[in-house]
Design a protein around this motif. Structure first.
Motif, PDB file in Angstrom:
ATOM      1  N   SER A  85     -24.541   9.546  23.333  1.00 55.93           N
ATOM      2  CA  SER A  85     -24.132  10.393  24.455  1.00 55.93           C
ATOM      3  C   SER A  85     -22.655  10.159  24.757  1.00 55.93           C
ATOM      4  O   SER A  85     -22.045   9.207  24.263  1.00 55.93           O
ATOM      5  N   ARG A  86     -22.095  11.006  25.584  1.00 57.25           N
ATOM      6  CA  ARG A  86     -20.686  10.878  25.958  1.00 57.25           C
ATOM      7  C   ARG A  86     -20.433   9.545  26.661  1.00 57.25           C
ATOM      8  O   ARG A  86     -19.455   8.859  26.388  1.00 57.25           O
ATOM      9  N   GLN A  87     -21.352   9.154  27.561  1.00 49.65           N
ATOM     10  CA  GLN A  87     -21.189   7.901  28.292  1.00 49.65           C
ATOM     11  C   GLN A  87     -21.259   6.694  27.351  1.00 49.65           C
ATOM     12  O   GLN A  87     -20.495   5.742  27.501  1.00 49.65           O
ATOM     13  N   GLN A  88     -22.181   6.746  26.380  1.00 51.72           N
ATOM     14  CA  GLN A  88     -22.292   5.645  25.421  1.00 51.72           C
ATOM     15  C   GLN A  88     -21.008   5.512  24.607  1.00 51.72           C
ATOM     16  O   GLN A  88     -20.508   4.413  24.385  1.00 51.72           O
ATOM     17  N   GLU A  90     -17.936   6.560  25.429  1.00 53.55           N
ATOM     18  CA  GLU A  90     -16.836   6.097  26.273  1.00 53.55           C
ATOM     19  C   GLU A  90     -16.963   4.612  26.590  1.00 53.55           C
ATOM     20  O   GLU A  90     -15.958   3.889  26.623  1.00 53.55           O
ATOM     21  N   ALA A  91     -18.184   4.137  26.839  1.00 50.29           N
ATOM     22  CA  ALA A  91     -18.393   2.714  27.121  1.00 50.29           C
ATOM     23  C   ALA A  91     -18.024   1.873  25.904  1.00 50.29           C
ATOM     24  O   ALA A  91     -17.377   0.820  26.035  1.00 50.29           O
ATOM     25  N   ASP A 184     -25.725   1.668  26.448  1.00 50.94           N
ATOM     26  CA  ASP A 184     -26.246   2.046  27.765  1.00 50.94           C
ATOM     27  C   ASP A 184     -25.956   0.954  28.792  1.00 50.94           C
ATOM     28  O   ASP A 184     -25.538   1.240  29.920  1.00 50.94           O
ATOM     29  N   ALA A 187     -22.360   1.103  29.680  1.00 55.37           N
ATOM     30  CA  ALA A 187     -22.077   2.254  30.544  1.00 55.37           C
ATOM     31  C   ALA A 187     -22.482   1.964  31.983  1.00 55.37           C
ATOM     32  O   ALA A 187     -21.784   2.344  32.927  1.00 55.37           O
ATOM     33  N   TYR A 190     -19.842  -0.514  33.389  1.00 59.18           N
ATOM     34  CA  TYR A 190     -18.573   0.128  33.704  1.00 59.18           C
ATOM     35  C   TYR A 190     -18.705   1.202  34.785  1.00 59.18           C
ATOM     36  O   TYR A 190     -17.727   1.830  35.154  1.00 59.18           O
ATOM     37  N   MET A 192     -20.396   4.100  34.575  1.00 64.10           N
ATOM     38  CA  MET A 192     -20.475   5.458  34.030  1.00 64.10           C
ATOM     39  C   MET A 192     -21.860   6.046  34.168  1.00 64.10           C
ATOM     40  O   MET A 192     -22.039   7.248  34.120  1.00 64.10           O
ATOM     41  N   MET A 193     -22.865   5.169  34.286  1.00 67.74           N
ATOM     42  CA  MET A 193     -24.264   5.590  34.412  1.00 67.74           C
ATOM     43  C   MET A 193     -24.911   4.755  35.491  1.00 67.74           C
ATOM     44  O   MET A 193     -24.475   3.641  35.791  1.00 67.74           O
TER      45      MET A 193
END
Length: 196
Positions: A85-88, A90-91, A184, A187, A190, A192-193
């Motif tokens: 995913s985008r969050q994964q 970016e993290a 995850d 994320a 940080y 993000m999730m």
């Protein structure tokens, strides 16, 4: 009697050399996420993106339908794994950035750069120490050494899932699952999730 002329239809510009082949290969293997339609209705590579710079090579005269093997050159594993995913993603990139910044301790800057950076004369710059602290905190957030090892090898050392699976003796699906769990957790760490 004057003859009526029809307005000429605008002609599509010629594709750059090799782009049509790269588009065809991507469509065959299902990697059409990097393709965009242009004004003439043709599928083209999304220019200016890292995905467009990737080069797909196919053995067996260039056709996957006749058993050719697709190889992708110069792929960042965080970008190449399309199921992230985008969050994964970016993290993982943030974790890599902290890792790379913290590894600059061996670089000896000149005295004036230490002063500008706020570091101590003759010591390690504060920015390097700060990056090391952030990297250590994120590593602690991963919770388990197996997860931390897989995330470190893929995100920081840019090894492929296949090579990590060969090193650990686990299956690729197990390594991919550990990577996704670790990303995850990063994320969530940080912000993000939301954690579950």
């Amino acid at each position: 009697m004057p003859r009526k002329t029809r307005a000429a239809k605008p002609q599509a510009p010629k594709l750059p050399k090799g782009e049509a082949e790269q588009v065809r290969i991507r469509r065959e293997v299902g990697h059409d996420f990097a393709l965009r339609d242009d004004a003439f209705g043709r599928q083209r590579l999304a220019t200016g993106t890292a995905e467009a710079r990737r080069v797909y090579e196919v053995s067996n005269d260039g056709y996957t339908s006749t058993g050719g093997i697709v190889r992708v050159r110069s792929v960042d594993p965080l970008v190449g794994i399309t199921s992230l995913s985008r969050q994964q993603r970016e993290a993982g990139l943030r974790y890599r950035e902290h890792f790379q910044s913290s590894q600059q301790a061996t670089i000896k800057p000149m005295r004036w750069s230490e002063r500008v950076d706020g570091g101590r004369a003759g010591g390690i710059a504060d920015s390097v120490l700060d990056a090391g602290r952030k990297h250590a905190a994120a590593t602690r957030a991963l919770g388990h050494w197996d997860v931390a090892d897989v995330v470190r090898k893929v995100a920081c050392l840019e090894q492929s899932v296949k090579s990590v699976a060969e090193q650990t003796g686990e299956g690729r699906d197990v390594v991919a699952k550990l990577l996704k769990v670790g990303l995850d957790l990063l994320a969530v760490h940080y912000g993000m999730m939301m954690g579950r």
